[in-house]
Design a protein around this motif. Structure first.
Motif, short mmCIF file in Angstrom:
data_model
loop_
_atom_site.label_atom_id
_atom_site.label_comp_id
_atom_site.label_asym_id
_atom_site.label_seq_id
_atom_site.Cartn_x
_atom_site.Cartn_y
_atom_site.Cartn_z
N PHE A 174 0.81 -1.22 0.00
CA PHE A 174 0.00 0.00 0.00
C PHE A 174 0.85 1.27 0.00
CE2 PHE A 174 -2.77 -3.25 1.94
CZ PHE A 174 -3.77 -3.25 0.98
N GLY A 175 2.04 1.19 -0.59
CA GLY A 175 2.90 2.36 -0.70
C GLY A 175 2.23 3.46 -1.50
N GLY A 176 2.37 4.69 -1.02
CA GLY A 176 1.79 5.83 -1.72
C GLY A 176 0.34 6.09 -1.37
N ALA A 177 -0.25 5.23 -0.52
CA ALA A 177 -1.65 5.43 -0.16
C ALA A 177 -1.81 6.73 0.63
CB ALA A 177 -2.16 4.25 0.66
N ILE A 178 -2.84 7.48 0.29
CA ILE A 178 -3.18 8.71 0.99
C ILE A 178 -4.37 8.39 1.88
CG2 ILE A 178 -3.92 11.11 0.75
CD1 ILE A 178 -2.73 10.93 -2.17
N ALA A 179 -4.16 8.44 3.17
CA ALA A 179 -5.23 8.09 4.11
C ALA A 179 -6.31 9.16 4.13
CB ALA A 179 -4.64 7.90 5.51
N SER A 180 -7.44 8.80 4.69
CA SER A 180 -8.54 9.75 4.81
C SER A 180 -8.08 11.04 5.46
CB SER A 180 -9.66 9.11 5.64
OG SER A 180 -10.76 9.98 5.72
N ARG A 181 -8.43 12.17 4.85
CA ARG A 181 -8.14 13.53 5.31
C ARG A 181 -6.69 13.96 5.07
NH1 ARG A 181 -11.36 11.43 9.10
NH2 ARG A 181 -9.74 11.15 10.67
N ASP A 182 -5.83 13.05 4.60
CA ASP A 182 -4.45 13.44 4.31
C ASP A 182 -4.38 14.10 2.93
OD1 ASP A 182 -3.58 12.55 6.72
OD2 ASP A 182 -2.47 10.82 5.95
N THR A 183 -3.25 14.77 2.68
CA THR A 183 -3.09 15.50 1.43
C THR A 183 -1.81 15.08 0.71
OG1 THR A 183 -1.93 17.33 2.52
CG2 THR A 183 -4.33 17.56 2.26
N PHE A 184 -1.77 15.40 -0.57
CA PHE A 184 -0.58 15.24 -1.41
C PHE A 184 -0.52 16.49 -2.27
CE2 PHE A 184 1.00 14.13 -5.69
CZ PHE A 184 2.30 13.78 -5.37
N GLU A 185 0.67 16.99 -2.51
CA GLU A 185 0.77 18.18 -3.36
C GLU A 185 1.92 18.05 -4.34
OE1 GLU A 185 3.05 21.56 -0.84
OE2 GLU A 185 1.06 21.04 -0.09
N HIS A 186 1.77 18.75 -5.47
CA HIS A 186 2.80 18.76 -6.50
C HIS A 186 2.77 20.12 -7.17
CE1 HIS A 186 5.59 17.21 -9.48
NE2 HIS A 186 4.82 17.70 -10.43
N THR A 187 3.98 20.67 -7.41
CA THR A 187 4.09 21.96 -8.10
C THR A 187 4.42 21.71 -9.56
OG1 THR A 187 4.86 22.99 -6.06
CG2 THR A 187 5.31 24.17 -8.12
N PHE A 188 3.66 22.35 -10.44
CA PHE A 188 3.80 22.14 -11.88
C PHE A 188 4.59 23.30 -12.49
CE2 PHE A 188 0.24 19.65 -10.52
CZ PHE A 188 0.36 18.48 -11.25
N SER A 189 5.73 22.98 -13.10
CA SER A 189 6.59 24.03 -13.64
C SER A 189 6.66 24.03 -15.16
CB SER A 189 7.99 23.91 -13.05
OG SER A 189 8.49 22.60 -13.25
N VAL A 190 6.05 23.03 -15.80
CA VAL A 190 6.09 22.94 -17.26
C VAL A 190 4.67 22.91 -17.79
CG1 VAL A 190 6.83 21.50 -19.21
CG2 VAL A 190 8.28 21.68 -17.18
N PRO A 191 4.35 23.75 -18.79
CA PRO A 191 3.00 23.75 -19.32
C PRO A 191 2.65 22.43 -20.01
CG PRO A 191 4.34 25.51 -20.32
CD PRO A 191 5.23 24.73 -19.43
N GLY A 192 1.37 22.14 -20.05
CA GLY A 192 0.91 20.93 -20.72
C GLY A 192 -0.17 20.23 -19.92
N GLN A 193 -0.57 19.06 -20.37
CA GLN A 193 -1.59 18.28 -19.67
C GLN A 193 -0.94 17.12 -18.96
OE1 GLN A 193 -5.40 17.67 -21.47
NE2 GLN A 193 -5.58 15.59 -20.65
N TYR A 194 -1.36 16.91 -17.72
CA TYR A 194 -0.84 15.84 -16.87
C TYR A 194 -2.00 14.93 -16.49
CZ TYR A 194 3.25 18.89 -16.28
OH TYR A 194 4.35 19.67 -16.49
N ASP A 195 -1.98 13.70 -16.97
CA ASP A 195 -3.03 12.74 -16.65
C ASP A 195 -2.56 11.85 -15.51
OD1 ASP A 195 -4.73 13.68 -18.69
OD2 ASP A 195 -3.65 12.47 -20.17
N TYR A 196 -3.44 11.58 -14.58
CA TYR A 196 -3.08 10.78 -13.42
C TYR A 196 -4.25 9.91 -13.01
CZ TYR A 196 -5.75 14.19 -10.72
OH TYR A 196 -6.76 14.98 -10.23
#
Length: 112
Positions: free
Chosen positions: A72-94
């Motif tokens: 379960f690596g990378g799991a975001i538990a209830s109420r937790d957050t994850f953030e990422h800063t985007f420095s290059v224009p374009g579309q990011y699919d996840y």
């Protein structure tokens, strides 16, 4: 943005599933549900030469998938957050690894 976070997570959806931001902005995802979720970029779905991103800090989509299914690596538990800063224009699919089959996918569109 909604103050505390930009994208929430339902049982099997990102809310909103598409968000537009400017270069240099940070997107904050928050697990607004009781189930564990991930934010995992599709390697083929991000602009060439950009930094890969995934909750848990994995450097590739395969590493993120393997870690989640292993422990379960990378799991975001209830109420937790994850953030990422985007420095290059374009579309990011996840996507969310455990709920990808349910259609839990999203995209961030970054403009100049």
């Amino acid at each position: 943005s909604g103050g505390e976070y930009d994208v929430g997570m339902g049982a099997s959806s990102f809310e909103p599933s598409r968000i537009e931001v400017a270069v240099g902005e940070t997107v904050v995802w928050r697990n607004t549900n009781s189930r564990a979720h991930t934010v995992t970029a599709y390697e083929a779905g991000i602009p060439n030469g950009t930094e890969y991103f995934a909750s848990g800090g994995y450097e590739s989509e395969q590493a993120a998938r393997d870690a989640f299914f292993d422990s379960f690596g990378g799991a975001i538990a209830s109420r937790d957050t994850f953030e990422h800063t985007f420095s290059v224009p374009g579309q990011y699919d996840y996507f969310c690894i455990p709920h990808e089959g349910a259609g839990m996918v999203g995209s961030v569109v970054v403009s100049e």
